[in-house]
Design an enzyme around this catalytic site. Structure first.
Site, PDB file in Angstrom:
ATOM      1  N   ASP A 105       6.128  -3.820  -2.183  1.00  0.00           N
ATOM      2  CA  ASP A 105       4.321  -5.001  -2.101  1.00  0.00           C
ATOM      3  C   ASP A 105       3.686  -4.297  -3.084  1.00  0.00           C
ATOM      4  OD1 ASP A 105       6.327  -6.830  -0.636  1.00  0.00           O
ATOM      5  OD2 ASP A 105       5.896  -5.536   0.825  1.00  0.00           O
TER       6      ASP A 105
HETATM    7  N1  URA Z   1       9.505  -4.008   2.962  1.00  0.00           N
HETATM    8  C1  URA Z   1       8.772  -4.474   2.501  1.00  0.00           C
HETATM    9  O1  URA Z   1       8.351  -4.933   3.021  1.00  0.00           O
HETATM   10  N2  URA Z   1       8.293  -3.945   1.655  1.00  0.00           N
HETATM   11  C2  URA Z   1       8.387  -2.961   0.282  1.00  0.00           C
HETATM   12  O2  URA Z   1       6.802  -2.622  -0.605  1.00  0.00           O
HETATM   13  C3  URA Z   1       9.522  -3.446   0.430  1.00  0.00           C
HETATM   14  C4  URA Z   1      10.284  -3.029   1.697  1.00  0.00           C
END
Ligand code: URA
Length: 236
Positions: A105
């Site tokens: 993310d």
């Molecule tokens: N899980 C998440 O919620 N976000 C990420 O960036 C990676 C794994």
């Protein structure tokens, strides 16, 4: 298999195909110690030593990098408004056709692989490969033994999404490690939120047996050696 020198050189990222032709004509490229004579010259990329102004070039077809992704950049190859992980690459590495292996993310930090090898990417991402991904999370609230058991049993999220059994290790207070073997959308955040422990900060620490080196600064990246790639697949 022998391939054209100009194609191999373009794949090293040093410059465009037309510019590469100029470099060859100017005598700035050597193959096994001798000035290359023409762009059409065919060479074996594995067995040849190709240099640009004396610098040994990596002529491998596929390249593999590990980045310590900062928060605030997108793990995509392009975006019209926001900066992406490719913006953090050097000009030469930016020419390699790299893409991120899976997604982190925008606000997640940590280990992100970049490659130009689609099969490799698929193998790392696929749940069938069973490759672990370990995340360090800071949450609101304090995870407890019930949360650990729920993770181990395989959570079912609010929208019915079924998660594979996962690891939850409580470090102290609101800090924990989460180990997952798949990569669903916002997976770790959704898993912890489903237990009433929303994530405040998330960082990926490892993929398989490949850990982020402590001295790899946020925003920096390194090329992976063959040994490190083996660790990735063997060290689960
Ligand atoms: N899980 C998440 O919620 N976000 C990420 O960036 C990676 C794994």
């Amino acid at each position: 298999m022998k391939e054209r020198l100009d194609k191999i050189l373009t794949g090293t990222g040093i410059s465009s195909r037309s510019e590469v032709k100029r470099l060859i004509k100017a005598g700035r490229i050597t193959v096994n110690g001798r000035a290359a004579l023409s762009p059409e010259m065919k060479i074996d990329r594995e067995g040849s030593e190709v240099r640009f102004d004396g610098e040994l070039l990596n002529t491998s077809r596929y390249r593999y990098f590990m980045m310590n992704k900062p928060s605030g950049v997108l793990s995509v190859t392009e975006d019209r408004k926001q900066s992406t992980v490719l913006d953090l690459l050097s000009e030469r590495d930016g020419n390699l056709g790299l893409f991120p292996v899976g997604r982190l993310d925008k606000d997640t930090e940590g280990l992100l692989l970049l490659t130009n090898d689609g099969d490799f990417s698929h193998r790392v991402i696929s749940p069938a490969s069973g490759i672990s991904k370990v995340y360090y999370a800071e949450v609101d609230g304090i995870p407890d033994e019930e949360d650990v058991k729920a993770f181990a049993n395989g959570l079912i999220l609010g929208d019915g999404t079924e998660c594979l059994p996962a690891g939850l290790e409580v470090l102290d207070g609101s800090r924990c490690l989460v180990t997952v073997f798949e990569g669903k959308y916002h997976q770790v955040k959704r898993m912890l939120a489903s237990r009433g422990k929303p994530v405040k900060a998330l960082k990926r620490l490892s993929i398989g047996g490949l850990c982020m080196p402590e001295d790899l600064e946020i925003g920096n990246y390194i090329e992976l050696s063959a040994d490190e790639l083996c660790k990735l697949f063997n060290g689960n």
